[in-house]
Design an enzyme around this catalytic site. Structure first.
Site, mmCIF file in Angstrom:
data_model
loop_
_atom_site.group_PDB
_atom_site.id
_atom_site.type_symbol
_atom_site.label_atom_id
_atom_site.label_comp_id
_atom_site.label_asym_id
_atom_site.label_seq_id
_atom_site.Cartn_x
_atom_site.Cartn_y
_atom_site.Cartn_z
ATOM 1 N N HIS A 7 0.984 -1.168 -0.076
ATOM 2 C CA HIS A 7 -0.181 0.056 -0.227
ATOM 3 C C HIS A 7 0.785 1.227 -0.112
ATOM 4 O O HIS A 7 1.741 1.161 0.232
ATOM 5 C CB HIS A 7 -1.105 0.056 1.248
ATOM 6 C CG HIS A 7 -0.351 0.244 2.429
ATOM 7 N ND1 HIS A 7 -0.057 -0.795 3.216
ATOM 8 C CD2 HIS A 7 0.164 1.363 3.155
ATOM 9 C CE1 HIS A 7 0.630 -0.673 4.442
ATOM 10 N NE2 HIS A 7 0.630 0.612 4.480
ATOM 11 N N HIS A 79 3.717 7.128 3.514
ATOM 12 C CA HIS A 79 4.803 6.002 3.560
ATOM 13 C C HIS A 79 4.541 5.011 2.543
ATOM 14 O O HIS A 79 3.405 5.174 1.793
ATOM 15 C CB HIS A 79 5.279 5.347 4.532
ATOM 16 C CG HIS A 79 3.862 4.638 5.376
ATOM 17 N ND1 HIS A 79 3.035 4.957 6.270
ATOM 18 C CD2 HIS A 79 3.493 3.305 5.031
ATOM 19 C CE1 HIS A 79 2.248 4.281 6.767
ATOM 20 N NE2 HIS A 79 2.372 2.901 6.024
ATOM 21 N N GLU A 130 7.724 0.965 5.024
ATOM 22 C CA GLU A 130 7.070 -0.057 5.834
ATOM 23 C C GLU A 130 7.409 -1.318 5.410
ATOM 24 O O GLU A 130 7.033 -1.405 3.997
ATOM 25 C CB GLU A 130 5.724 0.038 6.158
ATOM 26 C CG GLU A 130 5.089 -0.917 7.102
ATOM 27 C CD GLU A 130 3.564 -0.720 7.337
ATOM 28 O OE1 GLU A 130 2.989 -1.265 8.339
ATOM 29 O OE2 GLU A 130 2.908 0.041 6.326
#
Length: 134
Positions: A7, A79, A130
């Site tokens: 994502h 992010h 991440e």
């Protein structure tokens, strides 16, 4: 080592408004809000055929998203998240190459109920990254 893009996360000042815009204006499928107190955020996921957009709203004044929005009041990209098959092996490889893992370095459970870590933005071209174990 990294797999697919899981994502892209966008910090937003108003989660309800952002979710509505994605749903109504873009016709996207949007999840219900999910508070994540251990990460200081409330999230919704916009489901796309090939990935997801995570919309983040601060959960409390101490939220890292609150600090981000103080600098970027209209919101913005926060992010990117990539999938990895073994998060501890990925972490160890990255640390050995000089990357810095944020926090205590131990994976925490993320919004999908899976272990995640975050890497310092300076180590990946100014982008908070991440990693999520799949």
């Amino acid at each position: 080592m990294i797999g697919r893009l899981n994502h892209v996360a966008l910090a937003v000042p108003d989660l309800t408004e952002a979710a509505e815009r994605y749903s109504t204006a873009l016709g996207a499928s949007v999840s219900e809000p999910q508070p994540l107190p251990e990460h200081g955020v409330t999230v919704v996921f916009v489901e796309l055929d090939n990935t997801k957009i995570e919309l983040l709203e601060p959960l409390g004044a101490d939220s890292p998203i609150a600090a981000f929005l103080a600098k970027n009041p209209r919101g913005g990209m926060h992010h990117v998240c990539y999938e990895v098959s073994d998060i501890r092996a990925a972490r160890d490889r990255l640390v050995a190459s000089g990357a810095r893992v944020l926090g205590d370095g131990e994976p925490k459970i993320g919004a999908h109920g899976k272990p995640v870590i975050f890497l310092h933005p300076s180590d990946l071209f100014g982008t908070l990254t991440e990693l999520e174990e799949v």
